[in-house]
Structure formats: C-alpha cells, structure tokens
Design a protein around this motif. Structure first.
Motif, PDB file in Angstrom:
ATOM      1  N   LEU A 481       0.866  -1.177   0.000  1.00  0.00           N
ATOM      2  CA  LEU A 481       0.000   0.000   0.000  1.00  0.00           C
ATOM      3  C   LEU A 481       0.899   1.221   0.000  1.00  0.00           C
ATOM      4  O   LEU A 481       1.873   1.286   0.768  1.00  0.00           O
ATOM      5  CB  LEU A 481      -0.910  -0.007   1.234  1.00  0.00           C
ATOM      6  CG  LEU A 481      -1.914   1.146   1.373  1.00  0.00           C
ATOM      7  CD1 LEU A 481      -3.175   0.662   2.092  1.00  0.00           C
ATOM      8  CD2 LEU A 481      -1.328   2.314   2.159  1.00  0.00           C
ATOM      9  N   LEU A 482       0.609   2.184  -0.866  1.00  0.00           N
ATOM     10  CA  LEU A 482       1.416   3.395  -0.988  1.00  0.00           C
ATOM     11  C   LEU A 482       0.831   4.473  -0.088  1.00  0.00           C
ATOM     12  O   LEU A 482      -0.269   4.957  -0.335  1.00  0.00           O
ATOM     13  CB  LEU A 482       1.430   3.887  -2.436  1.00  0.00           C
ATOM     14  CG  LEU A 482       1.683   2.830  -3.524  1.00  0.00           C
ATOM     15  CD1 LEU A 482       1.633   3.469  -4.901  1.00  0.00           C
ATOM     16  CD2 LEU A 482       3.014   2.117  -3.306  1.00  0.00           C
ATOM     17  N   PRO A 483       1.550   4.874   0.967  1.00  0.00           N
ATOM     18  CA  PRO A 483       0.968   5.823   1.920  1.00  0.00           C
ATOM     19  C   PRO A 483       1.526   7.235   1.809  1.00  0.00           C
ATOM     20  O   PRO A 483       2.737   7.451   1.760  1.00  0.00           O
ATOM     21  CB  PRO A 483       1.377   5.211   3.267  1.00  0.00           C
ATOM     22  CG  PRO A 483       2.735   4.612   2.994  1.00  0.00           C
ATOM     23  CD  PRO A 483       2.761   4.230   1.524  1.00  0.00           C
ATOM     24  N   VAL A 484       0.628   8.200   1.749  1.00  0.00           N
ATOM     25  CA  VAL A 484       0.994   9.593   2.046  1.00  0.00           C
ATOM     26  C   VAL A 484       0.157   9.928   3.276  1.00  0.00           C
ATOM     27  O   VAL A 484      -0.973  10.404   3.176  1.00  0.00           O
ATOM     28  CB  VAL A 484       0.707  10.536   0.874  1.00  0.00           C
ATOM     29  CG1 VAL A 484       1.050  11.976   1.267  1.00  0.00           C
ATOM     30  CG2 VAL A 484       1.517  10.124  -0.352  1.00  0.00           C
ATOM     31  N   SER A 485       0.727   9.636   4.432  1.00  0.00           N
ATOM     32  CA  SER A 485      -0.030   9.617   5.681  1.00  0.00           C
ATOM     33  C   SER A 485       0.181  10.886   6.495  1.00  0.00           C
ATOM     34  O   SER A 485       0.916  11.790   6.104  1.00  0.00           O
ATOM     35  CB  SER A 485       0.388   8.402   6.522  1.00  0.00           C
ATOM     36  OG  SER A 485       1.685   8.611   7.069  1.00  0.00           O
ATOM     37  N   HIS A 486      -0.442  10.911   7.660  1.00  0.00           N
ATOM     38  CA  HIS A 486      -0.311  12.055   8.571  1.00  0.00           C
ATOM     39  C   HIS A 486       1.138  12.303   8.958  1.00  0.00           C
ATOM     40  O   HIS A 486       1.527  13.445   9.200  1.00  0.00           O
ATOM     41  CB  HIS A 486      -1.152  11.803   9.835  1.00  0.00           C
ATOM     42  CG  HIS A 486      -0.658  10.659  10.655  1.00  0.00           C
ATOM     43  ND1 HIS A 486      -0.974   9.339  10.379  1.00  0.00           N
ATOM     44  CD2 HIS A 486       0.162  10.619  11.740  1.00  0.00           C
ATOM     45  CE1 HIS A 486      -0.391   8.558  11.258  1.00  0.00           C
ATOM     46  NE2 HIS A 486       0.307   9.301  12.097  1.00  0.00           N
ATOM     47  N   ASP A 487       1.944  11.246   9.026  1.00  0.00           N
ATOM     48  CA  ASP A 487       3.340  11.409   9.428  1.00  0.00           C
ATOM     49  C   ASP A 487       4.125  12.283   8.463  1.00  0.00           C
ATOM     50  O   ASP A 487       5.169  12.835   8.837  1.00  0.00           O
ATOM     51  CB  ASP A 487       4.024  10.039   9.523  1.00  0.00           C
ATOM     52  CG  ASP A 487       3.769   9.361  10.865  1.00  0.00           C
ATOM     53  OD1 ASP A 487       3.568  10.078  11.861  1.00  0.00           O
ATOM     54  OD2 ASP A 487       3.765   8.124  10.906  1.00  0.00           O
ATOM     55  N   GLU A 488       3.649  12.403   7.224  1.00  0.00           N
ATOM     56  CA  GLU A 488       4.390  13.156   6.212  1.00  0.00           C
ATOM     57  C   GLU A 488       3.973  14.616   6.126  1.00  0.00           C
ATOM     58  O   GLU A 488       4.521  15.374   5.317  1.00  0.00           O
ATOM     59  CB  GLU A 488       4.208  12.485   4.850  1.00  0.00           C
ATOM     60  CG  GLU A 488       4.534  11.006   4.833  1.00  0.00           C
ATOM     61  CD  GLU A 488       5.811  10.678   5.601  1.00  0.00           C
ATOM     62  OE1 GLU A 488       6.829  11.361   5.380  1.00  0.00           O
ATOM     63  OE2 GLU A 488       5.790   9.743   6.423  1.00  0.00           O
ATOM     64  N   VAL A 489       2.999  15.040   6.934  1.00  0.00           N
ATOM     65  CA  VAL A 489       2.503  16.420   6.824  1.00  0.00           C
ATOM     66  C   VAL A 489       2.482  17.103   8.193  1.00  0.00           C
ATOM     67  O   VAL A 489       1.658  17.982   8.441  1.00  0.00           O
ATOM     68  CB  VAL A 489       1.104  16.445   6.169  1.00  0.00           C
ATOM     69  CG1 VAL A 489       1.198  15.947   4.741  1.00  0.00           C
ATOM     70  CG2 VAL A 489       0.092  15.622   6.944  1.00  0.00           C
ATOM     71  N   VAL A 490       3.388  16.696   9.087  1.00  0.00           N
ATOM     72  CA  VAL A 490       3.504  17.304  10.412  1.00  0.00           C
ATOM     73  C   VAL A 490       4.980  17.494  10.762  1.00  0.00           C
ATOM     74  O   VAL A 490       5.863  17.054  10.034  1.00  0.00           O
ATOM     75  CB  VAL A 490       2.824  16.417  11.502  1.00  0.00           C
ATOM     76  CG1 VAL A 490       1.327  16.390  11.352  1.00  0.00           C
ATOM     77  CG2 VAL A 490       3.388  15.000  11.474  1.00  0.00           C
ATOM     78  N   HIS A 491       5.201  18.133  11.907  1.00  0.00           N
ATOM     79  CA  HIS A 491       6.546  18.275  12.484  1.00  0.00           C
ATOM     80  C   HIS A 491       7.549  18.912  11.514  1.00  0.00           C
ATOM     81  O   HIS A 491       8.689  18.464  11.385  1.00  0.00           O
ATOM     82  CB  HIS A 491       7.076  16.918  12.966  1.00  0.00           C
ATOM     83  CG  HIS A 491       6.232  16.273  14.014  1.00  0.00           C
ATOM     84  ND1 HIS A 491       5.565  16.989  14.988  1.00  0.00           N
ATOM     85  CD2 HIS A 491       5.931  14.963  14.244  1.00  0.00           C
ATOM     86  CE1 HIS A 491       4.906  16.163  15.774  1.00  0.00           C
ATOM     87  NE2 HIS A 491       5.097  14.937  15.348  1.00  0.00           N
ATOM     88  N   GLY A 492       7.096  19.955  10.819  1.00  0.00           N
ATOM     89  CA  GLY A 492       7.996  20.699   9.949  1.00  0.00           C
ATOM     90  C   GLY A 492       8.174  20.107   8.572  1.00  0.00           C
ATOM     91  O   GLY A 492       8.929  20.663   7.764  1.00  0.00           O
ATOM     92  N   LYS A 493       7.521  18.999   8.273  1.00  0.00           N
ATOM     93  CA  LYS A 493       7.675  18.389   6.947  1.00  0.00           C
ATOM     94  C   LYS A 493       6.883  19.122   5.873  1.00  0.00           C
ATOM     95  O   LYS A 493       7.160  18.973   4.690  1.00  0.00           O
ATOM     96  CB  LYS A 493       7.251  16.919   6.989  1.00  0.00           C
ATOM     97  CG  LYS A 493       8.137  16.045   7.869  1.00  0.00           C
ATOM     98  CD  LYS A 493       7.653  14.602   7.858  1.00  0.00           C
ATOM     99  CE  LYS A 493       8.500  13.722   8.766  1.00  0.00           C
ATOM    100  NZ  LYS A 493       8.009  12.320   8.784  1.00  0.00           N
ATOM    101  N   GLY A 494       5.876  19.898   6.289  1.00  0.00           N
ATOM    102  CA  GLY A 494       5.056  20.620   5.328  1.00  0.00           C
ATOM    103  C   GLY A 494       3.974  19.749   4.733  1.00  0.00           C
ATOM    104  O   GLY A 494       4.097  18.530   4.642  1.00  0.00           O
ATOM    105  N   ALA A 495       2.870  20.368   4.329  1.00  0.00           N
ATOM    106  CA  ALA A 495       1.804  19.652   3.633  1.00  0.00           C
ATOM    107  C   ALA A 495       2.333  19.150   2.292  1.00  0.00           C
ATOM    108  O   ALA A 495       3.385  19.578   1.805  1.00  0.00           O
ATOM    109  CB  ALA A 495       0.607  20.566   3.432  1.00  0.00           C
ATOM    110  N   LEU A 496       1.590  18.244   1.669  1.00  0.00           N
ATOM    111  CA  LEU A 496       2.056  17.639   0.420  1.00  0.00           C
ATOM    112  C   LEU A 496       2.321  18.700  -0.646  1.00  0.00           C
ATOM    113  O   LEU A 496       3.378  18.708  -1.277  1.00  0.00           O
ATOM    114  CB  LEU A 496       1.021  16.618  -0.075  1.00  0.00           C
ATOM    115  CG  LEU A 496       1.377  15.885  -1.370  1.00  0.00           C
ATOM    116  CD1 LEU A 496       2.702  15.145  -1.240  1.00  0.00           C
ATOM    117  CD2 LEU A 496       0.258  14.912  -1.754  1.00  0.00           C
ATOM    118  N   VAL A 497       1.400  19.632  -0.848  1.00  0.00           N
ATOM    119  CA  VAL A 497       1.603  20.647  -1.875  1.00  0.00           C
ATOM    120  C   VAL A 497       2.756  21.570  -1.517  1.00  0.00           C
ATOM    121  O   VAL A 497       3.437  22.114  -2.407  1.00  0.00           O
ATOM    122  CB  VAL A 497       0.302  21.451  -2.104  1.00  0.00           C
ATOM    123  CG1 VAL A 497       0.009  22.398  -0.941  1.00  0.00           C
ATOM    124  CG2 VAL A 497       0.352  22.204  -3.421  1.00  0.00           C
TER     125      VAL A 497
END
Length: 704
Positions: A481-497
């Motif tokens: 499963l390919l995840p773009v999860s909550h872990d990738e859009v918090v803690h300074g990582k920035g939202a996907l866009v």
C-alpha cells in the motif's frame, strides 16, 4: 462481613431477621441458627446524609452468590487462548442466580488482594473484596444492584502491602479524559450492515480496488461527536470515490496530542466523541455508504500512567520483566511482553474484539518494525540477542503470526496492514508458509523516495530519476500500500503541496502529477485528510483541515476545488479500471514503457488487468511542454483516448490535451490512432503532447 461506615447490618431471610454483631471499623459477624445458607438479603443502616437519624438500604450480599465466571473461561485464560477474552474479563451487567448486578473480573496474578471501588460504594472498596479464582490469577466478584453507567476501578494490594487504584485493562467504556475511571457499559446498537459484511470477503483485498482516506476523527470536523460525524463523513468520502476510511487510533488514550498512539484503554473507543454505541453508529453509517473502515491498532507499546497498565499489580505484568527490555527507546513508553501467554492473549483478543464487536474491516498495525527487532533504536550493549544469536524478537514474531491467523480465521474479509519500514522477509506471506500473515504492507521506501524526488527542483530531478523507478525492483516482494499519511505532513515536513518546488501554480501542478503517478503505480493508495484539496498548512490536531480554502468566497477556492475534483476523478477511473488494481501484486500486471528518460523527467508504463486490458500512464515531471513525444504502446489496441489528464483546466491546469476535442464541449477527446512505427521495443507507438508537470492516463478505445 465488612461494611465500612455502616451502623448496623441485619440478615433478612424467610422466617429470619438477625442483626449481626458490630466489631467496629465496619466489621460485622453473626451465627445463623440454620443448617445451610439460605437465600438472604442484607438490611444496612447508615447515618443519614442530613445527619438526622439512620438511612437503611436493603441489598443482596455478593458473597451469597457463586462465582459468575465459568470453568471453560478460566481454562482458556490459563492457556492464553481465550479468543473472546473481553466476554470473560472486565465488567459485565447480568442476571446471576436470579439477581441483577454486574460481574467484575480481573487478571492480576501478583496481587495479594483486589477490591472493587466505584461510584456505587463512594469509591471505598473495603466492603467489596474480590475472590481469587486459584492459579489462574483471576479475581472475580458479582456485585448486586450495579448496572450500566456505574464508574469503577480496581484497588489492588501489591506484594509489598501497598495499594494502587487502577482502571480496568478490559474496560469497554471510560470516562472522558483527563478523568480515567472505567464505566460499566452494555451495547444496544442494532446493526444494519449485514449486506456489507456478507460481501466483504468476495474478493481478496490485494486483487480489489483499495483507495484509503486517512482521518484523525477528532480534528476532521472539530467539535463533532460520533453521531454527527456519521451525518457528514460517509457522504464526503463516498463523493471523493475512496473505498475505505482509515481512522487514526480511537482506543482510549489520556493525551490527545499523542493522536491516539499511546493507548491506556485497549478495549474502549475514546469517550471524547461519545459512547461505544455511538462509535458503532458511525461505522454502521460508513458501511451503509459502501465504505470499509480500517482502524489504527497499537500493540507495540503503552504509556507509563500510574493508573493504567504500567507495573500493574506491583510487578511488571504487561511489560517485560527486564526494565531495559521493557523501555521503548523512542517514545518513553513500555513495550509489551510478547512472550507471556496472557499478555499475548490480551492483544490477540483485542484485535478480534474490534473486528467482531465494532465490525471493523481492517487493522493497520502501528510500528511493527519496533516490535520485530530486539536492537530497534538501541546501541550495542543495550540489547540481548535471541536464543539463536540473532536480533529478531521471536516472541513478537509469534504474536504477530498468531494475531493475523486468528483474525483471518474468525473474521473473513478483514485485512491487516503492517506499518513496517524494513526489509523483513515475508510480512505479507501467509503464516503457514513462515510469513507474518499480514494482508498488506505500507511501502515506506516508495513514499520516502518519491517524496524526495518531488521535493527537488525539476532541473535536478534527472540526477535522481532512480528514486521514482527503484520501487519496481521490489514491488512484488510484498502486497504493498502506498501511503501519504499524517506522518508526512507534520513536524515541519510541510503539507504535500508545500513540499513541491516552484510558484503556487507549479506546486499544485506537481501535487496533481504526483497523485496521478501514485494512483497508477502498482499497490493500493492512502491519502491523509486535507491533501485531497491541496491544503498548504501542516496538519494540526488542534484545528484539523483548512476547510475554509473550499469556501466560494475565498479568492483561491477554485485552485483547491480543482485538486479535490482530480482526486474524485482519480478514484472514479481507478475503480472502473481493473488494470489499476487487479494485478497489483504480480509482475504480469505491469510493464515499463520507458524508465530511462531521466533527461526528460518522464516516466511511462502500462498496467494490465487479468484479461490483458491495458492502461498507459505517462508522467512529465518537468515544467515544459513536450510536443511530439513518442511512446510505444501495446500493438493490439486499435485506438487510444485520454482516461485522465491532471493538466485539465477544471483541475487548475493549463488544459493541454491529446486527441481532437469532442463536438459536445463536454471535455471528451476523440481517439488517438497509433502509428506502425516501433518504439520502446513495441511495434506501434503514439505521438503525444505531454503537458508540463502532469500525468496522463490513456485507455483503449474499441472501434467495433
């Protein structure tokens, strides 16, 4: 008998009224002039609350009644094989020997004594000591007159004689945090999802469409309860075309900022948004909307709160006996002792509980890697090898295998999903073949590589082309499963866009092109809330998605609405196109057309369904239009048409399309005729115009 604060205790039976002798400190005794114990009740007198006279209470005596837990339950608990453990332990209202009350049952093998304290006895358990049921370590007491809604805890005497007041590990309902008492509960929900459950196992999940919208329920629409969410969430997700909702952990947890990943109430859905039946109502509504429900499950660790599981009865019980082994090195929590059969039973039954009692369709198991390795986040000298000299935690492996095998046997159609970030062999291999037995595994490698590629300026992407192709080297080693999860859009990582380079138009174009590539890539997909409309801010559990971006009064609203429309169309085309999901896990479902066009930043491949019906995906990750771009295509297809183009104007793109515009003005394009010119090892090819920063899908058009 012990009745604290009582002024007198009188035994009432047929033809008998006997007042017991008061020894002081609440202790009463007496000898009845009878050969056997009769059916009796107690008349207890207390000082009236207003200080005027006495207040009398007539009640049944718990100790007149036999234990309410059966021998089979005790046997299964002793074996560590009680697959419905929640039915044996915890608090259960019932009719027992003709008396209405609640059976309290607790596993606490190190306790010297256990008493029930609660709202029904002014939080003084002195009058309610529980019975020890022998070597099982189980304590039991049926308390007459206690029913639904009563608050309770267990008062435990430790081996050293000190006392601790603990919430019930098996509580199925709790107070709203930060309060932490357990609550006696009964389910009255009448399920209406029989059709959904009957169809759930019709197709193996790895051969079915599976597109997941990940939600932090408390912040999706802050302030809504479970029943209010049931009015909004199913219709929103259904409109977007997702097949499943994944709920971040909802088992009770004391600290909201943990997002539910530090659990204290493993059997209780959080009370922050309502009762357990309210939660059932939400799941029922999602099922009736045709949506599966996956829930994050956290068997890797638990917090150290002194009222919960840590050092439960004076000695390590749920955690490992070795303090170094028990301490989780990253999160300040404790790891479970997977080698103890009762602890393993607690967790295996918990997985079954959510699926059977709440009709959950899938469990996404958090932090699997931290369970599998004895040296996880530990330096040399901080861990001890297993009996074979290796670093694998064999107890954790056995637990995960047992959990998966049990869930799949008892709950047909339920999928288990591993968040596992290493190259462990056989995560999704069946347990009978030595695997861990999961249905799917998060593809963390694909996620990290692809996001790193997308974060680079297009001029540099040609040097990192392999980051977008490497995943196909191992794509069939597991069911991914390919995840773009909550872990990738918090803690300074920035939202996907916001990870994307360039100006606002380019960032949105990159965002759209990436989603098109992701939906076409082998593997199922997961997208965290807010990313479906290109939210620019990081997610925060305090306020959730920026829904105002979709408000028509906001000037940039079409930019965000366009991305949301794309996600809906991606899911719609995906669901209607078996080539995109039917053969996700076998090499026959995928062929590269061109994986070496690094200078062009172009990736082209073809997907096939079981009948070899193809779908072609071409991604142009450069900001330039590529005219006359030739790609080889399957020779047997007489004509092609765009199935999806992320550069369409309605998505916020520039509107560069392939094929002749239809006369109806509905956006449909006429077919593209392949040319008999070989390209990319194929006998026919198409000349395409590739939009900048865009992904184009092409489908066959049958002319007859």
């Amino acid at each position: 008998m012990l009745r604290p604060y009582a002024r007198s205790v009188t035994v009432l039976a047929k033809g008998l009224r006997a007042e017991l002798h008061d020894h002081g400190d609440g202790l009463f005794s007496g000898v009845l002039p009878m050969r056997s114990v009769p059916e009796y009740r107690l008349l207890i007198a207390y000082d009236s609350p207003d200080g005027r006279g006495l207040h009398e209470v007539e009640t049944d005596d718990p100790y007149r009644l036999l234990p309410a837990l059966g021998e089979l339950d005790l046997h299964l608990i002793g074996e560590g094989r009680h697959e419905q453990l929640w039915r044996a332990l915890g608090a259960h209202p019932m009719l027992h020997q003709g008396v209405t009350g609640t059976r309290f049952t607790l596993w606490s093998p190190n306790a010297r004594g256990v008493r029930v304290a609660g709202s029904f006895n002014h939080w003084d358990g002195g009058g309610f000591p529980m019975r020890s049921l022998g070597a099982s370590g189980v304590w039991e007491l049926f308390v007459p007159g206690v029913g639904e809604g009563a608050l309770y805890k267990f008062e435990i005497m430790r081996p050293d004689g000190t006392h601790t007041l603990r919430a019930d590990p098996m509580a199925r309902h709790t107070e709203v945090p930060p309060a932490n008492a357990s609550v006696v509960t009964v389910s009255r929900h009448e399920w209406r999802d029989a059709d959904w459950l009957a169809r759930r196992a019709d197709r193996p999940v790895h051969e079915a469409p599976f597109s997941v919208y990940e939600v932090h329920l408390a912040s999706w629409r802050p302030g809504l309860n479970y029943r209010q969410l049931a009015e909004q969430l199913p219709s929103y997700v259904k409109d977007l075309g997702f097949t499943h909702v994944e709920l971040m952990p909802l088992a009770e947890h004391p600290f909201g900022g943990s997002w539910g990943y530090q659990v204290t109430g493993f059997y209780a859905p959080t009370s922050r948004m309502g009762s357990p039946d309210d939660f059932r109502f939400l799941i029922d509504a999602l099922h009736r909307a045709g949506l599966g429900v996956i829930m994050d499950w956290v068997p890797a660790h638990f917090p150290r709160d002194e009222w919960a599981l840590a050092d439960f009865d004076g000695r390590p019980l749920y955690e490992h006996g070795d303090p170094v082994r028990a301490a989780h090195p990253d999160w300040g929590t404790l790891e479970f002792d997977y080698g103890r059969k009762e602890v393993r039973n607690f967790l295996v039954a918990n997985a079954v509980y959510w699926c059977e009692e709440f009709h959950i369709d899938g469990l996404r198991v958090d932090a699997v890697a931290s369970m599998l390795y004895l040296d996880y986040s530990r330096e040399e000298g901080q861990w001890t090898p297993n009996e074979h000299g290796g670093r694998e935690d064999l107890d954790a492996v056995a637990f995960l295998q047992e959990m998966n095998a049990t869930v799949h046997r008892r709950c047909p159609g339920v999928v288990t999903i591993a968040e596992e970030s290493t190259a462990w062999d056989g995560v999704t291999r069946a347990t009978e073949h030595g695997g861990l037995g999961f249905g799917l595994k998060w593809n963390m490698g694909w996620m990290h590589d692809s996001l790193e590629y997308m974060a680079r300026e297009p001029v540099h992407r040609r040097f990192h082309h392999h980051e977008m192709t490497f995943s196909m080297m191992y794509a069939y080693s597991e069911n991914y499963l390919l995840p773009v999860s909550h872990d990738e859009v918090v803690h300074g990582k920035g939202a996907l866009v916001d990870k994307m380079p360039g100006d606002w138009w380019q960032r949105r174009a990159n965002h759209r092109a990436y989603l098109g590539f992701m939906w076409a890539h082998p593997g199922k997909q997961l997208l965290f809330m807010g990313q479906e409309f290109a939210q620019g801010a990081e997610w925060s559990e305090a306020h959730g998605p920026d829904w105002w971006l979709l408000d028509p009064s906001y000037a940039a609203e079409p930019d965000h609405r366009g991305v949301r429309l794309l996600v809906r169309d991606l899911n719609t085309v995906y669901g209607r196109t078996p080539a995109l999901w039917e053969r996700d896990t076998v090499p026959e479902g995928f062929e590269w057309i061109d994986c070496e066009a690094a200078e062009d930043n172009v990736l082209a491949f073809v997907r096939f369904d079981a009948g070899r019906e193809p779908l072609v995906s071409v991604s142009n990750f450069s900001p330039v239009v590529r005219e006359g771009y030739r790609i080889g295509v399957p020779e047997w297809v007489p004509a092609w048409a765009e199935a999806l183009n992320t550069d369409e104007e309605r998505y916020g793109g520039g509107g560069i399309r392939n094929g002749v515009a239809g006369a109806g003005g509905d956006g449909e394009r006429g077919p593209l005729a392949p040319e008999p010119e070989p390209s990319h090892g194929r006998g026919s090819s198409l000349l395409l115009t590739l939009p900048p920063l865009a992904t184009v899908w092409l489908r066959p058009v049958r002319t007859s």
